[in-house]
Design an enzyme around this catalytic site. Structure first.
Site, short mmCIF file in Angstrom:
data_model
loop_
_atom_site.label_atom_id
_atom_site.label_comp_id
_atom_site.label_asym_id
_atom_site.label_seq_id
_atom_site.Cartn_x
_atom_site.Cartn_y
_atom_site.Cartn_z
N LYS A 121 0.84 -1.21 0.00
CA LYS A 121 0.00 0.00 0.00
C LYS A 121 0.87 1.25 0.00
O LYS A 121 0.83 2.08 0.91
CB LYS A 121 -0.97 0.01 1.17
CG LYS A 121 -1.93 -1.17 1.08
CD LYS A 121 -3.19 -1.01 1.85
CE LYS A 121 -4.11 -2.17 1.58
NZ LYS A 121 -3.52 -3.49 1.88
N ALA A 172 2.40 4.68 -0.19
CA ALA A 172 1.77 5.98 0.04
C ALA A 172 2.87 6.95 0.49
O ALA A 172 2.97 7.29 1.66
CB ALA A 172 0.68 5.88 1.10
N PRO A 181 -10.94 -7.55 -1.95
CA PRO A 181 -10.79 -8.24 -0.67
C PRO A 181 -12.01 -8.03 0.23
O PRO A 181 -12.85 -7.18 -0.04
CB PRO A 181 -9.58 -7.53 -0.05
CG PRO A 181 -9.72 -6.12 -0.54
CD PRO A 181 -10.44 -6.15 -1.86
N ALA A 189 -13.40 -13.98 6.12
CA ALA A 189 -13.11 -13.46 7.46
C ALA A 189 -13.74 -12.08 7.72
O ALA A 189 -14.14 -11.77 8.83
CB ALA A 189 -11.60 -13.39 7.66
P1 BMP Z 1 -8.50 -11.73 4.67
O1 BMP Z 1 -9.23 -12.59 3.63
O2 BMP Z 1 -7.70 -12.54 5.60
O3 BMP Z 1 -9.41 -10.73 5.33
O4 BMP Z 1 -7.39 -10.91 3.87
C1 BMP Z 1 -7.67 -9.80 3.06
C2 BMP Z 1 -6.39 -9.23 2.51
O5 BMP Z 1 -6.70 -8.08 1.72
C3 BMP Z 1 -5.41 -8.77 3.58
O6 BMP Z 1 -4.10 -8.96 3.06
C4 BMP Z 1 -5.71 -7.27 3.70
O7 BMP Z 1 -4.57 -6.54 4.11
C5 BMP Z 1 -6.08 -6.91 2.26
N1 BMP Z 1 -7.01 -5.78 2.10
C6 BMP Z 1 -8.22 -5.73 2.76
O8 BMP Z 1 -8.57 -6.63 3.52
N2 BMP Z 1 -9.04 -4.65 2.56
C7 BMP Z 1 -8.73 -3.63 1.73
O9 BMP Z 1 -9.52 -2.71 1.58
C8 BMP Z 1 -7.51 -3.69 1.04
C9 BMP Z 1 -6.67 -4.77 1.23
O10 BMP Z 1 -5.53 -4.85 0.57
#
Ligand code: BMP
Length: 219
Positions: free
Chosen positions: A61, A63, A164, A168
């Site tokens: 990320k 920034a 994402p 979870a």
């Molecule tokens: P998980 O399925 O365990 O929640 O993982 C989601 C992944 O996506 C993590 O690596 C998190 O940092 C990333 N992520 C997110 O969850 N939300 C966002 O808005 C952006 C992300 O990169």
């Protein structure tokens, strides 16, 4: 169906990871793994994915100012693509980063919105403008906020959208694909499972079922 980007935020046995190979479009690597095992061990762990041209997305990320971001990217050249924040703006930051990544024949993804509750989408018009001007390869947009995802898809019909927030974080498998995402980013649902291979097969099946229902219906 090959619509999963595996967020590998935890150390996994290489043998398990290699068995997941055929179900995964790409891998997303971030600070959790890099800080746990270091860059060289990370490269060893994902070696088969690098060798077989699966997309390796580096999610730090970014920034920062252009020079700092370019320095970070230059030290992680095993990756195919890099995620940066959009809110940092264009001049002196994303303009130079985009140029640098293009020169290296790599890809840039920009965050359009995030999956957690506290993200403020009132800034989306600004972010949309930055994304339009930078014209990245792809966009990150949340599976937890399907209406925003749908808007982002409408605003950027040709961009690759990776999403994402599934499992979870509460999003349902397959929903993001129905609302315009090209790939679903999934981490904990897979790597905390006692049977990651069984779990990923189950996820693919759920994605297929959802797509079969939504295709043609244009949500
Ligand atoms: P998980 O399925 O365990 O929640 O993982 C989601 C992944 O996506 C993590 O690596 C998190 O940092 C990333 N992520 C997110 O969850 N939300 C966002 O808005 C952006 C992300 O990169």
């Amino acid at each position: 169906l090959n619509k999963i980007i595996f967020a590998i935020d935890e150390v996994l046995d290489k043998s398990i990871l290699d068995n997941l190979f055929e179900y995964i479009y790409g891998i997303k690597i971030g600070y959790p793994l890099l800080l746990k095992i270091g860059v060289n061990e990370t490269i060893n762990l994902v070696h088969n994915f690098i060798k077989n041209d699966k997309e390796i997305i580096m999610d730090l990320k970014l920034a920062d100012i252009d020079n700092t971001m370019k320095s970070i990217v230059s030290q992680l050249e095993f990756a195919d693509s890099y995620i940066a924040h959009s809110f940092i703006g264009i001049e002196g930051a994303l303009d130079e980063l985009k140029k640098y990544i293009d020169e290296k024949n790599k890809k840039l993804y920009l965050l359009a919105s995030m999956s957690h509750k506290g993200w403020n989408d009132n800034f989306y018009p600004y972010i949309k403008n930055v994304i339009s001007k930078i014209d990245p390869y792809g966009i990150v947009a949340p599976a937890t906020k399907l209406q925003i995802l749908k808007t982002i898809r409408k605003d950027f019909p040709k961009k690759i959208i990776i999403s994402p927030g599934i499992g979870a974080q509460g999003g349902e498998f397959g929903d993001a694909l129905c609302y315009g995402a090209d790939y679903e980013i999934i981490g904990r649902s897979i790597y905390t499972s006692k049977d990651p291979i069984g779990k990923i097969k189950e996820i693919v099946k759920l994605q297929e079922e959802k797509i079969n229902v939504c295709k043609g219906s244009n949500p």
